[in-house]
Design a protein around this motif. Structure first.
Motif, PDB file in Angstrom:
ATOM      1  N   LYS A  22       0.819  -1.212   0.000  1.00  0.00           N
ATOM      2  CA  LYS A  22       0.000   0.000   0.000  1.00  0.00           C
ATOM      3  C   LYS A  22       0.850   1.259   0.000  1.00  0.00           C
ATOM      4  CE  LYS A  22      -2.349  -1.352   3.668  1.00  0.00           C
ATOM      5  NZ  LYS A  22      -3.297  -1.324   4.788  1.00  0.00           N
ATOM      6  N   LEU A  23       2.047   1.163   0.563  1.00  0.00           N
ATOM      7  CA  LEU A  23       2.893   2.347   0.707  1.00  0.00           C
ATOM      8  C   LEU A  23       4.131   2.298  -0.183  1.00  0.00           C
ATOM      9  CD1 LEU A  23       2.726   2.612   4.582  1.00  0.00           C
ATOM     10  CD2 LEU A  23       1.551   4.052   2.962  1.00  0.00           C
ATOM     11  N   GLU A  24       4.128   1.391  -1.166  1.00  0.00           N
ATOM     12  CA  GLU A  24       5.336   1.194  -1.976  1.00  0.00           C
ATOM     13  C   GLU A  24       5.795   2.483  -2.648  1.00  0.00           C
ATOM     14  OE1 GLU A  24       7.088  -1.815  -5.403  1.00  0.00           O
ATOM     15  OE2 GLU A  24       4.962  -1.835  -4.900  1.00  0.00           O
ATOM     16  N   GLU A  25       4.856   3.249  -3.215  1.00  0.00           N
ATOM     17  CA  GLU A  25       5.239   4.481  -3.904  1.00  0.00           C
ATOM     18  C   GLU A  25       5.865   5.484  -2.941  1.00  0.00           C
ATOM     19  OE1 GLU A  25       5.215   5.097  -7.053  1.00  0.00           O
ATOM     20  OE2 GLU A  25       4.316   3.182  -7.619  1.00  0.00           O
ATOM     21  N   LYS A  53      18.846  -9.223  -8.549  1.00  0.00           N
ATOM     22  CA  LYS A  53      18.777  -7.773  -8.283  1.00  0.00           C
ATOM     23  C   LYS A  53      20.005  -7.059  -8.822  1.00  0.00           C
ATOM     24  CE  LYS A  53      16.437  -6.753  -4.796  1.00  0.00           C
ATOM     25  NZ  LYS A  53      15.890  -6.594  -3.459  1.00  0.00           N
ATOM     26  N   ASN A  54      21.177  -7.701  -8.680  1.00  0.00           N
ATOM     27  CA  ASN A  54      22.397  -7.099  -9.226  1.00  0.00           C
ATOM     28  C   ASN A  54      22.330  -6.973 -10.745  1.00  0.00           C
ATOM     29  OD1 ASN A  54      23.580  -6.779  -6.723  1.00  0.00           O
ATOM     30  ND2 ASN A  54      24.608  -8.761  -6.771  1.00  0.00           N
ATOM     31  N   LYS A  55      21.785  -8.020 -11.392  1.00  0.00           N
ATOM     32  CA  LYS A  55      21.624  -7.955 -12.843  1.00  0.00           C
ATOM     33  C   LYS A  55      20.669  -6.837 -13.236  1.00  0.00           C
ATOM     34  CE  LYS A  55      22.454 -12.884 -13.725  1.00  0.00           C
ATOM     35  NZ  LYS A  55      21.826 -14.160 -14.176  1.00  0.00           N
ATOM     36  N   ALA A  56      19.571  -6.709 -12.462  1.00  0.00           N
ATOM     37  CA  ALA A  56      18.586  -5.656 -12.749  1.00  0.00           C
ATOM     38  C   ALA A  56      19.209  -4.278 -12.589  1.00  0.00           C
ATOM     39  CB  ALA A  56      17.374  -5.799 -11.823  1.00  0.00           C
ATOM     40  N   VAL A  72      11.252  -3.438 -16.717  1.00  0.00           N
ATOM     41  CA  VAL A  72      10.831  -3.385 -15.311  1.00  0.00           C
ATOM     42  C   VAL A  72       9.618  -2.475 -15.184  1.00  0.00           C
ATOM     43  CG1 VAL A  72      13.132  -3.797 -14.361  1.00  0.00           C
ATOM     44  CG2 VAL A  72      12.394  -1.464 -14.840  1.00  0.00           C
ATOM     45  N   SER A  73       9.002  -2.476 -13.978  1.00  0.00           N
ATOM     46  CA  SER A  73       7.859  -1.599 -13.728  1.00  0.00           C
ATOM     47  C   SER A  73       8.345  -0.168 -13.496  1.00  0.00           C
ATOM     48  CB  SER A  73       7.093  -2.075 -12.488  1.00  0.00           C
ATOM     49  OG  SER A  73       7.874  -1.848 -11.328  1.00  0.00           O
ATOM     50  N   PRO A  74       7.428   0.824 -13.603  1.00  0.00           N
ATOM     51  CA  PRO A  74       7.820   2.214 -13.327  1.00  0.00           C
ATOM     52  C   PRO A  74       8.411   2.404 -11.929  1.00  0.00           C
ATOM     53  CG  PRO A  74       5.697   2.164 -14.433  1.00  0.00           C
ATOM     54  CD  PRO A  74       6.052   0.745 -14.128  1.00  0.00           C
ATOM     55  N   ALA A  75       7.823   1.735 -10.919  1.00  0.00           N
ATOM     56  CA  ALA A  75       8.331   1.887  -9.545  1.00  0.00           C
ATOM     57  C   ALA A  75       9.738   1.315  -9.406  1.00  0.00           C
ATOM     58  CB  ALA A  75       7.384   1.194  -8.557  1.00  0.00           C
ATOM     59  N   GLN A  76       9.981   0.155 -10.032  1.00  0.00           N
ATOM     60  CA  GLN A  76      11.320  -0.440  -9.970  1.00  0.00           C
ATOM     61  C   GLN A  76      12.345   0.427 -10.684  1.00  0.00           C
ATOM     62  OE1 GLN A  76      10.077  -4.171 -11.744  1.00  0.00           O
ATOM     63  NE2 GLN A  76      10.437  -5.296  -9.847  1.00  0.00           N
ATOM     64  N   ALA A 125      12.209   3.700 -11.054  1.00  0.00           N
ATOM     65  CA  ALA A 125      12.469   4.880 -10.216  1.00  0.00           C
ATOM     66  C   ALA A 125      13.404   4.541  -9.062  1.00  0.00           C
ATOM     67  CB  ALA A 125      11.149   5.435  -9.683  1.00  0.00           C
ATOM     68  N   ASN A 126      13.244   3.369  -8.494  1.00  0.00           N
ATOM     69  CA  ASN A 126      14.083   2.956  -7.356  1.00  0.00           C
ATOM     70  C   ASN A 126      15.540   2.792  -7.735  1.00  0.00           C
ATOM     71  OD1 ASN A 126      12.625   2.887  -5.009  1.00  0.00           O
ATOM     72  ND2 ASN A 126      11.783   0.864  -5.379  1.00  0.00           N
ATOM     73  N   ASN A 127      15.805   2.526  -9.004  1.00  0.00           N
ATOM     74  CA  ASN A 127      17.173   2.245  -9.441  1.00  0.00           C
ATOM     75  C   ASN A 127      17.884   3.449 -10.027  1.00  0.00           C
ATOM     76  OD1 ASN A 127      17.925  -0.818  -9.266  1.00  0.00           O
ATOM     77  ND2 ASN A 127      15.768  -0.738  -9.766  1.00  0.00           N
ATOM     78  N   ILE A 128      17.248   4.603  -9.991  1.00  0.00           N
ATOM     79  CA  ILE A 128      17.900   5.819 -10.514  1.00  0.00           C
ATOM     80  C   ILE A 128      18.818   6.402  -9.461  1.00  0.00           C
ATOM     81  CG2 ILE A 128      17.520   8.174 -11.342  1.00  0.00           C
ATOM     82  CD1 ILE A 128      14.932   7.183 -12.580  1.00  0.00           C
TER      83      ILE A 128
END
Length: 587
Positions: free
Chosen positions: A354-357, A418-421, A578-582, A584-587
């Motif tokens: 629910k709070l991921e964003e 995760k490292n590959k991503a 990947v998804s938009p949230a993923q 954004a997390n990797n920037i």
């Protein structure tokens, strides 16, 4: 007897109606205006009382200012609907005023409050637009005090969108300007402005550090300006509490846990004294964090539990509640208390999605401090590790051992994936940064996902067949491309109605010609061309604007003209993997 009762009732009724609306003198109006402003950063509830008191006047100027102030104060309290209603009412009362310097000045005040409301809602672009309108009005009448307020608020927006150096530069210039013109302010007004500017400066330095964690000297500057804010805020409780809370965070970042602990205790006292339960909740969480870091686990649990109780009351401290349960699960895991570890890991996992964003930015900070790559993975481990401990007897230890081996295997695999991503994301981000400078996006093939476009795609297939035998004059072809590029530069493709028929009509050609030119010049159908522009815009915004990364998938989808979040997410994943949230997390 009945006559006496009727007379008393009639008298009371008249007094009530007489009190509902009355004309304030100019002196009374100015006194209430100062009280609203001075309590805005000191005590929001008191400011609301004074604003409602002014709203009882029957003078349009008073009503316009009162409703403008109420719109901002109600937004601070989280009442968005009523806030918007008051702002609309303020502008309506303003229109009833005769044209004059007074009207221009009150209009600038209303714009300032309107900008503050949008800022509190996280709508930085709308806030900036309103501030700029207000600034123009204040410059027209040379209202120095109001110009300073607008400049402070614009600097806060620059901080909010990541323009830290610009915000710092403007705020320092503004601080010097106020020092040179302190004669135009009363003592309280001067202290209020100095408090606001120094708090904004400190916050800009702290936020700048959060994006440049190796530049530790930025924390020294943040500490310096937070201390100055506290000195200027003796009469402004809100600013004082927030500045102390942030100062504690600076100490925490520096590893100065003794001073961090002391400062957070000050915040607990002040926020309790001023009934600021949301800030009290944060202070209790931060104290728990300090005690967890210094391995005083029992004490940490006390403050994490206080945080949980307060979050249930405030309803606005979801992030603090989530992180509190994360650390409680870890502590109980360390203390070998499986039932409690399972309970709090389950709370964390149930609330995480629910709070991921909202967690995008928060998780980066916590991960850095803890040296882990993901909070959720650790909670999954704890939750799975203890689930069967709670439900089954100790006789199933062999099963637990096998389960643990499986979890370890999954964790190792998850870390590798995760490292590959991360590598893939870094490569994609670098690619787009290069493309931004060249103003041309690299080749990207996007398939049309939205169901509403299926009929249009069939039409485009038909048009492609026609294009095989179609020939257009080169000058006319160049003209169509020129008009298309003009629409691109105006970001017309962000509109939901950016379809083949709409664009053909917009640039005064037909769909056959337009489809032919797009296919010939860009090597793709119009639908693919449109989707490519939208997705590339989102990727560009995520890379260059850290606030954009906080938006929900639905909000981003709507901002670029997709009909729903599902079709947007599928198109985005097709491009990036990947998804938009993923992403954004990797920037």
């Amino acid at each position: 007897m009945r006559l006496i009762i009727s007379f008393v009732f009639f008298l009371a009724l008249n007094v009530t109606f007489a009190q509902q609306k009355k004309t304030l003198s100019e002196e009374e109006y100015l006194i209430l205006q100062d009280k609203i402003r001075l309590n805005y950063n000191a005590n929001v509830d008191s400011a609301l009382v004074y604003a409602y008191q002014m709203a009882k006047s029957n003078n349009y100027k008073h009503l316009a200012f009162a409703n403008g102030a109420l719109s901002s104060l109600l937004q601070i309290k989280g009442n968005t609907k009523e806030s918007k209603e008051k702002y609309k009412a303020a502008l309506q009362y303003l229109e009833k005023m005769p044209d004059s310097r007074d009207k221009t000045q009150v209009k600038s005040y209303i714009y300032n409050y309107g900008g503050l409301s949008e800022w509190n809602r996280g709508n930085f672009s709308d806030a900036l637009e309103i501030y700029q309108k207000g600034m123009k009005l204040s410059l027209e009448i040379n209202d120095v005090k109001q110009i300073v307020k607008f400049k402070i608020n614009i600097a806060l927006i620059n901080e909010g969108v990541g323009n830290y150096q610009l915000a710092i530069k403007n705020l320092r210039q503004l601080d010097e300007f106020i020092d040179k013109n302190e004669g135009v302010y009363s003592k309280e007004q001067l202290l209020n402005n100095k408090s606001n500017i120094n708090r904004a400066l400190a916050s800009s330095y702290e936020s700048y550090f959060m994006k440049n964690l190796t530049k530790k000297h930025l924390l020294d500057s943040a500490e310096h300006y937070y201390k100055k804010t506290i000195n200027y805020s003796q009469n402004f409780a809100q600013n004082k509490i927030v500045a102390k809370l942030s100062l504690g965070n600076v100490y925490n970042w520096k590893g100065d846990y003794k001073n961090a602990e002391k400062t957070y205790y000050d915040v607990v006292f002040l926020s309790s004294q001023n009934n600021q339960k949301d800030l009290l909740c944060v202070a209790n969480y931060n104290l728990g964090d300090v005690y967890y870091t210094t391995k005083r686990y029992d004490k940490a649990l006390v403050f994490f539990k206080k945080c949980d109780s307060l979050s249930e009351i405030t309803k606005v401290n979801e992030i603090d509640y989530l992180k509190s349960n994360f650390y409680q699960a870890k502590i109980y895991n360390i203390q070998k208390k499986p039932e409690l570890a399972y309970k709090h890991s389950r709370i964390y996992l149930d609330n995480y999605e629910k709070l991921e964003e909202k967690l995008n930015e928060e998780s980066l900070e916590v991960n850095y401090k803890q040296g882990v790559s993901g909070l959720t993975n650790e909670m999954v481990v704890i939750e799975k590790k203890y689930k069967n401990d709670v439900l089954l007897s100790r006789g199933l230890r062999v099963f637990y051992a096998l389960l643990l081996v499986g979890i370890v295997f999954l964790l190792i695999k998850n870390i590798r994936d995760k490292n590959k991503a991360h590598k893939k994301m870094n490569a994609l981000i670098e690619e787009f940064k290069a493309n931004i400078e060249k103003k041309n996006n690299a080749e990207a093939e996007l398939e049309t996902i939205e169901k509403g476009d299926e009929v249009l795609e069939l039409e485009e297939i038909h048009l492609k067949k026609e294009n095989l035998t179609l020939s257009i004059d080169e000058a006319k072809e160049n003209k169509i491309v020129e008009k298309l590029l003009a629409l691109e530069s105006k970001h017309e493709y962000l509109n939901a109605d950016f379809t083949l028929p709409y664009v053909a009509k917009k640039i005064k050609t037909n769909t056959t010609y337009l489809s032919y030119v797009v296919n010939k010049r860009f090597g793709k159908s119009f639908g693919e061309y449109s989707n490519e522009l939208k997705i590339n815009y989102v990727i560009n915004e995520m890379i260059t604007n850290h606030m954009y990364r906080k938006y929900s998938t639905q909000a981003i989808a709507e901002s670029v003209g997709f009909k729903n979040a599902v079709s947007f997410a599928k198109s985005f994943r097709k491009r990036t993997g990947v998804s938009p949230a993923q992403f954004a997390n990797n920037i």
